[in-house]
Design an enzyme around this catalytic site. Structure first.
Site, PDB file in Angstrom:
ATOM      1  N   VAL A  69       1.027  -3.568   4.031  1.00 12.37           N
ATOM      2  CA  VAL A  69       1.144  -4.849   4.648  1.00 12.37           C
ATOM      3  C   VAL A  69       2.414  -5.901   4.408  1.00 12.37           C
ATOM      4  O   VAL A  69       2.419  -6.953   5.154  1.00 12.37           O
ATOM      5  CB  VAL A  69      -0.115  -5.675   4.500  1.00 12.37           C
ATOM      6  CG1 VAL A  69      -1.348  -5.064   5.020  1.00 12.37           C
ATOM      7  CG2 VAL A  69      -0.155  -6.154   2.945  1.00 12.37           C
TER       8      VAL A  69
ATOM      9  N   SER B 161       0.813  -1.204  -0.013  1.00  8.14           N
ATOM     10  CA  SER B 161      -0.030   0.018   0.026  1.00  8.14           C
ATOM     11  C   SER B 161       0.890   1.311  -0.090  1.00  8.14           C
ATOM     12  O   SER B 161       0.197   2.510  -0.260  1.00  8.14           O
ATOM     13  CB  SER B 161      -0.999   0.041   1.219  1.00  8.14           C
ATOM     14  OG  SER B 161      -2.070  -0.735   1.064  1.00  8.14           O
TER      15      SER B 161
ATOM     16  N   TYR C  50      -3.511  -2.526  -9.999  1.00  8.75           N
ATOM     17  CA  TYR C  50      -3.516  -2.205  -8.633  1.00  8.75           C
ATOM     18  C   TYR C  50      -2.577  -3.313  -8.105  1.00  8.75           C
ATOM     19  O   TYR C  50      -1.870  -3.249  -7.196  1.00  8.75           O
ATOM     20  CB  TYR C  50      -4.930  -2.241  -7.976  1.00  8.75           C
ATOM     21  CG  TYR C  50      -5.003  -2.359  -6.655  1.00  8.75           C
ATOM     22  CD1 TYR C  50      -4.721  -1.325  -5.766  1.00  8.75           C
ATOM     23  CD2 TYR C  50      -5.170  -3.482  -5.880  1.00  8.75           C
ATOM     24  CE1 TYR C  50      -4.587  -1.262  -4.308  1.00  8.75           C
ATOM     25  CE2 TYR C  50      -5.193  -3.685  -4.450  1.00  8.75           C
ATOM     26  CZ  TYR C  50      -4.953  -2.354  -3.915  1.00  8.75           C
ATOM     27  OH  TYR C  50      -4.924  -2.742  -2.276  1.00  8.75           O
TER      28      TYR C  50
ATOM     29  N   LYS D 245       0.506   3.351  -2.913  1.00  8.09           N
ATOM     30  CA  LYS D 245      -0.724   4.381  -3.260  1.00  8.09           C
ATOM     31  C   LYS D 245      -0.145   5.754  -3.258  1.00  8.09           C
ATOM     32  O   LYS D 245      -0.897   6.542  -3.664  1.00  8.09           O
ATOM     33  CB  LYS D 245      -1.846   4.008  -2.223  1.00  8.09           C
ATOM     34  CG  LYS D 245      -2.268   2.528  -2.134  1.00  8.09           C
ATOM     35  CD  LYS D 245      -3.322   2.166  -1.075  1.00  8.09           C
ATOM     36  CE  LYS D 245      -3.580   0.776  -1.022  1.00  8.09           C
ATOM     37  NZ  LYS D 245      -4.447   0.259   0.241  1.00  8.09           N
TER      38      LYS D 245
ATOM     39  N   TYR E  49      -4.535   3.439   7.750  1.00  5.64           N
ATOM     40  CA  TYR E  49      -5.823   2.534   7.802  1.00  5.64           C
ATOM     41  C   TYR E  49      -6.674   3.013   9.253  1.00  5.64           C
ATOM     42  O   TYR E  49      -6.475   3.995   9.529  1.00  5.64           O
ATOM     43  CB  TYR E  49      -5.672   0.890   7.710  1.00  5.64           C
ATOM     44  CG  TYR E  49      -4.826   0.285   6.784  1.00  5.64           C
ATOM     45  CD1 TYR E  49      -5.057   0.652   5.458  1.00  5.64           C
ATOM     46  CD2 TYR E  49      -3.555  -0.234   7.048  1.00  5.64           C
ATOM     47  CE1 TYR E  49      -4.230   0.630   4.284  1.00  5.64           C
ATOM     48  CE2 TYR E  49      -2.726  -0.768   6.050  1.00  5.64           C
ATOM     49  CZ  TYR E  49      -3.082  -0.315   4.776  1.00  5.64           C
ATOM     50  OH  TYR E  49      -2.272  -0.647   3.722  1.00  5.64           O
TER      51      TYR E  49
END
Length: 309
Positions: free
Chosen positions: A261, A64, A191, A67, A243
């Protein structure tokens, strides 16, 4: 003020002896195989110094953290039109939750949860095929990290595709609301592959410089992205980058940061440094347990919290 070299070395030495390391991500089979007893840290300062500790040159799946880079590119490509399809608010739910989408008509809360990042990947497809969008992402990451050796781990990408049922559900749900504008398999292909980019702490700390130095790779260098864009991305990293543990990270560390992660965290000390840490064991929110501890100690020792007086 203590010397940065000494602080980093002490943190790495202490965490090497840690007995509680969290748990590796198991829902992506390739990540479940990563040995948990690893820790790396890299800091790139405003004067160009690079400080390394532990497994700072071991590559890992950034997941992530990617991103941040795709958001940078998508905002450059379609500008503020992106915010009609994804929000800017913390979610308070798990990173792969589908619950909130139903209440909010398929528009994800922010670009750093999985649903939001899939929308950003879809935006990257505007006028491009998936291979072209991925090429643009990889070129940008290599450029800001100043390393052409950075690649996508195809085995990890396949592993994500084969087990990414929740992400597929998120994408199809958003497609039903018209939030995704390209075929679901195209957006997911981008993605899954962006999350499988493999980098080291050294790579990541270098790549984050443009966020630390107002859109520049050095404080006095040429602009890579507009300073306002860099500032806004850093703001979202502070409020949404961890998150449903984002508030706790801001409370304890006080720096913009984005976790993955795979166990990595990219953190920004505005005007001072770009920092990357990695340890594959995660806390219950999916953030690196030792990485978060390391950043808390570093920010406290160097008084780098954005809330420090």
């Amino acid at each position: 003020m203590p010397k940065l070299n000494d602080v980093v070395a002490e943190i790495a030495a202490d965490l090497a002896k840690a007995t509680e390391r969290g748990a590796v991500a198991t829902y992506i089979p390739m990540l479940a195989e990563v040995p948990i007893n690893q820790f790396g840290m890299a800091v790139v300062t405003a004067d160009g110094e690079t400080i390394l500790a532990g497994d700072a040159d071991t590559v890992f799946s950034i997941q992530s953290i990617s991103k941040v880079f795709t958001l940078t590119l998508a905002l450059g490509q379609i500008g503020d039109a992106l915010w009609t399809r994804v929000g800017k608010e913390p979610s308070g739910n798990a990173f792969n939750s589908i619950v909130q989408l139903e209440y909010e008509h398929g528009i994800p809360r922010n670009p750093f949860i999985n649903a939001g990042a899939i929308v950003v990947a879809d935006a990257m497809l505007s006028g491009h095929q998936p291979r072209e969008a991925l090429g643009a992402i990889l070129r940008f990451v290599r450029f800001v990290a100043a390393d052409e050796s950075i690649t996508i781990d195809e085995a990890v990408a396949r592993s994500e595709k084969e087990t990414g049922f929740r992400n597929t559900a998120l994408a199809n749900y958003m497609r039903s609301f018209g939030v995704l504008r390209h075929p679901v398999d195209h957006a997911l292909g981008v993605y899954f592959h962006q999350c499988a980019i493999a980098m080291s702490c050294r790579h990541l700390a270098r790549a984050g410089r443009y966020l630390a130095f107002s859109g520049r790779l050095t404080p006095e260098g040429p602009s890579v992205v507009a300073s306002e864009r860099a500032r806004r991305i850093a703001a979202l990293m502070l409020t949404c980058g961890h998150y449903d543990g984002s508030g706790d990270f801001a409370f304890r560390v006080g720096l913009p940061g984005k976790s993955g992660v795979g166990g990595g965290i990219l953190a920004i000390a505005p005007g001072k440094a770009s920092i990357a840490v990695w340890s594959p064991g995660l806390d219950p929110h999916g953030n690196s347990l030792l990485g978060s501890i390391a950043l808390e100690r570093l920010a406290k020792a160097m008084r780098w919290s954005v809330f420090a007086g």
